[in-house]
Design a protein around this motif. Structure first.
Motif, PDB file in Angstrom:
ATOM      1  N   PRO A  78       0.836  -1.204   0.000  1.00 20.96           N
ATOM      2  CA  PRO A  78       0.000   0.000   0.000  1.00 20.96           C
ATOM      3  C   PRO A  78       0.873   1.257   0.000  1.00 20.96           C
ATOM      4  O   PRO A  78       1.977   1.264   0.564  1.00 20.96           O
ATOM      5  CB  PRO A  78      -0.802  -0.139   1.304  1.00 20.96           C
ATOM      6  N   HIS A  82       5.356   2.732   0.885  1.00 16.97           N
ATOM      7  CA  HIS A  82       6.371   2.814  -0.175  1.00 16.97           C
ATOM      8  C   HIS A  82       7.660   3.468   0.313  1.00 16.97           C
ATOM      9  O   HIS A  82       8.748   2.970   0.044  1.00 16.97           O
ATOM     10  CB  HIS A  82       5.826   3.597  -1.373  1.00 16.97           C
ATOM     11  N   GLU A  99       6.476   0.734  -6.442  1.00 18.95           N
ATOM     12  CA  GLU A  99       5.226   0.835  -7.209  1.00 18.95           C
ATOM     13  C   GLU A  99       4.680   2.267  -7.225  1.00 18.95           C
ATOM     14  O   GLU A  99       5.077   3.120  -6.455  1.00 18.95           O
ATOM     15  CB  GLU A  99       4.175  -0.148  -6.658  1.00 18.95           C
TER      16      GLU A  99
HETATM   17  P1  NAD Z   1      -3.145  -5.642  -2.654  1.00 13.09           P
HETATM   18  O1  NAD Z   1      -4.100  -5.111  -1.667  1.00 13.09           O
HETATM   19  O2  NAD Z   1      -3.589  -6.760  -3.523  1.00 13.09           O
HETATM   20  O3  NAD Z   1      -1.793  -6.095  -1.928  1.00 13.09           O
HETATM   21  C1  NAD Z   1      -1.198  -5.340  -0.920  1.00 13.09           C
HETATM   22  C2  NAD Z   1      -0.250  -6.214  -0.122  1.00 13.09           C
HETATM   23  O4  NAD Z   1       0.282  -5.461   0.972  1.00 13.09           O
HETATM   24  C3  NAD Z   1      -0.951  -7.437   0.492  1.00 13.09           C
HETATM   25  O5  NAD Z   1      -0.133  -8.563   0.352  1.00 13.09           O
HETATM   26  C4  NAD Z   1      -1.084  -7.065   1.958  1.00 13.09           C
HETATM   27  O6  NAD Z   1      -1.048  -8.197   2.814  1.00 13.09           O
HETATM   28  C5  NAD Z   1       0.149  -6.194   2.182  1.00 13.09           C
HETATM   29  N1  NAD Z   1       0.005  -5.274   3.298  1.00 13.09           N
HETATM   30  C6  NAD Z   1       0.934  -5.048   4.229  1.00 13.09           C
HETATM   31  N2  NAD Z   1       0.499  -4.163   5.132  1.00 13.09           N
HETATM   32  C7  NAD Z   1      -0.754  -3.836   4.795  1.00 13.09           C
HETATM   33  C8  NAD Z   1      -1.739  -2.971   5.346  1.00 13.09           C
HETATM   34  N3  NAD Z   1      -1.501  -2.239   6.451  1.00 13.09           N
HETATM   35  N4  NAD Z   1      -2.935  -2.875   4.736  1.00 13.09           N
HETATM   36  C9  NAD Z   1      -3.190  -3.575   3.612  1.00 13.09           C
HETATM   37  N5  NAD Z   1      -2.288  -4.401   3.028  1.00 13.09           N
HETATM   38  C10 NAD Z   1      -1.090  -4.537   3.617  1.00 13.09           C
HETATM   39  O7  NAD Z   1      -2.669  -4.402  -3.524  1.00 13.09           O
HETATM   40  P2  NAD Z   1      -1.962  -4.427  -4.957  1.00 13.09           P
HETATM   41  O8  NAD Z   1      -3.009  -4.271  -6.002  1.00 13.09           O
HETATM   42  O9  NAD Z   1      -1.042  -5.578  -5.062  1.00 13.09           O
HETATM   43  O10 NAD Z   1      -1.163  -3.042  -4.905  1.00 13.09           O
HETATM   44  C11 NAD Z   1       0.086  -2.881  -4.246  1.00 13.09           C
HETATM   45  C12 NAD Z   1       0.825  -1.685  -4.830  1.00 13.09           C
HETATM   46  O11 NAD Z   1       1.065  -1.909  -6.207  1.00 13.09           O
HETATM   47  C13 NAD Z   1       0.080  -0.359  -4.761  1.00 13.09           C
HETATM   48  O12 NAD Z   1       0.966   0.691  -4.541  1.00 13.09           O
HETATM   49  C14 NAD Z   1      -0.547  -0.225  -6.138  1.00 13.09           C
HETATM   50  O13 NAD Z   1      -0.779   1.116  -6.514  1.00 13.09           O
HETATM   51  C15 NAD Z   1       0.497  -0.882  -6.990  1.00 13.09           C
HETATM   52  N6  NAD Z   1      -0.055  -1.478  -8.222  1.00 13.09           N
HETATM   53  C16 NAD Z   1       0.524  -1.168  -9.406  1.00 13.09           C
HETATM   54  C17 NAD Z   1       0.056  -1.717 -10.565  1.00 13.09           C
HETATM   55  C18 NAD Z   1       0.717  -1.401 -11.881  1.00 13.09           C
HETATM   56  O14 NAD Z   1       0.155  -1.725 -12.914  1.00 13.09           O
HETATM   57  N7  NAD Z   1       1.892  -0.824 -11.877  1.00 13.09           N
HETATM   58  C19 NAD Z   1      -1.045  -2.585 -10.537  1.00 13.09           C
HETATM   59  C20 NAD Z   1      -1.614  -2.903  -9.305  1.00 13.09           C
HETATM   60  C21 NAD Z   1      -1.108  -2.332  -8.150  1.00 13.09           C
END
Ligand code: NAD
Length: 340
Positions: A78, A82, A99
């Motif tokens: 999240p 970062h 990210e």
């Molecule tokens: P997600 O919610 O699926 O995953 C987040 C991960 O962080 C999970 O494994 C979770 O367990 C962990 N985490 C650790 N502490 C946490 C907390 N306090 N609250 C919630 N989760 C916690 O999210 P995602 O879609 O994988 O996104 C993660 C990052 O990647 C974000 O910054 C998002 O903007 C970015 N992202 C980028 C792209 C891209 O195309 N470049 C696509 C999707 C996501």
């Protein structure tokens, strides 16, 4: 040589995009994971054959410094996490991909860039599109001025959010903002690579139709940009609209990507006809580009400075909204413009 990548945070992007892409990369491979969930550690260890000594949690993460199998730490957490993990990775002497959006604020971007600079490690933002062929073609059309003077560019990046209202993306403390922080950075990116210019001012508006769901974060934002050449830019981002498009109108033609920033397949056309390119994993191309940057000194196509520049614009958009749509001047120069 192939560089080892440690994925930090095993959520949906790591699981469904990055880890599969790392099975096909040529210049890097999945070497370690960092997770807060022991169950995920076990699944990933057996699925990707990762030894126990390459599995970390958020507490013992700093020990990655002594892990010679890891060259790059990829922060996929999240947004509020970062900065912390980028800085800890830099202190461990590892190169970093962070990210998007790069951080919660411009100030955080500065501390991240400083930490990487001090440690002598490279920093990239997870802007995968700079490595894929449709976006590269748009950048070529811009560079070559194929259609003459640009007059107007518009960029939409949006989807309809209907899931759990408590998800981190709708929680301001974890996300830093709503649609603008999530999809809006793609619109900002499109405006800039689709024109080759950093905007010199922005004016923005916010719209809300489902306040009961979007309790803390912005739902829909539109913004108008003034570009130094005199061209006009218009962006929309939303968690309540389905749209994903870049369109640019020049004196002797136009170019368009629709969709412009989703995963493959992308599609594009110009006033001369459709664009035809191979649809290869964007994440594979992106991570190989960064590994080549480290190994061979090729350009960093999405450096920290680019992520910071986009945060300057994000902050200006929120400021404009807070001030009733007032035009906010931007003094970016060529910040984050990568010529390639
Ligand atoms: P997600 O919610 O699926 O995953 C987040 C991960 O962080 C999970 O494994 C979770 O367990 C962990 N985490 C650790 N502490 C946490 C907390 N306090 N609250 C919630 N989760 C916690 O999210 P995602 O879609 O994988 O996104 C993660 C990052 O990647 C974000 O910054 C998002 O903007 C970015 N992202 C980028 C792209 C891209 O195309 N470049 C696509 C999707 C996501």
């Amino acid at each position: 040589k192939s560089l080892g990548v440690a994925l930090v945070g095993l959520g949906s992007y790591s699981t469904y995009q990055l880890a599969p892409a790392l099975q096909d990369t040529e210049y890097c491979h999945l070497a370690a994971v960092v997770t807060g969930t022991p169950e995920k550690a076990r699944t990933w260890s057996s699925r990707y054959n990762i030894g126990e000594e390459h599995i970390y949690n958020y507490e013992n993460f700093d020990a990655i410094k002594d892990d010679e199998g890891v060259d790059i730490v990829y922060v996929v957490l999240p947004n509020s996490m970062h900065a912390e993990f980028t800085i800890r990775a830099a202190k461990a002497g590892k190169h970093v991909i962070c990210e998007k959006p790069m951080a919660m604020s411009v100030a955080e971007c500065d501390t991240m860039m400083e930490a990487c600079e001090q440690a002598g490690v490279k920093l990239a933002v997870g802007y995968r599109l700079h490595s894929e062929p449709f976006t590269k073609e748009v950048k070529r059309l811009v560079r070559d001025k194929t259609y003459g003077k640009l007059r107007y560019i518009s960029a939409d990046a949006a989807y309809i959010s209907r899931g759990n209202p408590d998800q981190w993306r709708l929680n301001r403390e974890l996300s830093g903002g709503g649609a603008l922080m999530n999809m809006g950075v793609y619109s900002i990116q499109s405006i800039i690579y689709g024109s080759g210019e950093n905007p010199i001012s922005v004016s923005a508006q916010e719209f809300s139709t489902r306040p009961e769901y979007f309790k803390q974060t912005d739902e829909t934002i539109t913004a108008q940009f003034e570009l130094p050449s005199g061209a006009v830019g218009q962006m929309m981002t939303s968690h309540n609209v389905r749209a994903n498009r870049l369109y640019a109108s020049c004196d002797s033609g136009w170019y368009e990507l629709d969709p412009a920033s989703t995963y493959i397949p992308l599609a594009g056309r110009t006033s001369d006809g459709p664009m035809n390119f191979e649809q290869e994993s964007q994440q594979k191309l992106q991570m190989d580009d960064f590994a080549k940057h480290i190994l061979e000194g090729t350009p960093n196509v999405a450096p920290g400075e680019m992520g910071k520049r986009d945060m300057v614009i994000v902050e200006a958009i929120y400021k404009s909204i807070a001030e009733g749509g007032k035009t906010i001047p931007l003094d970016l120069g060529n910040m984050g413009i990568v010529k390639r």
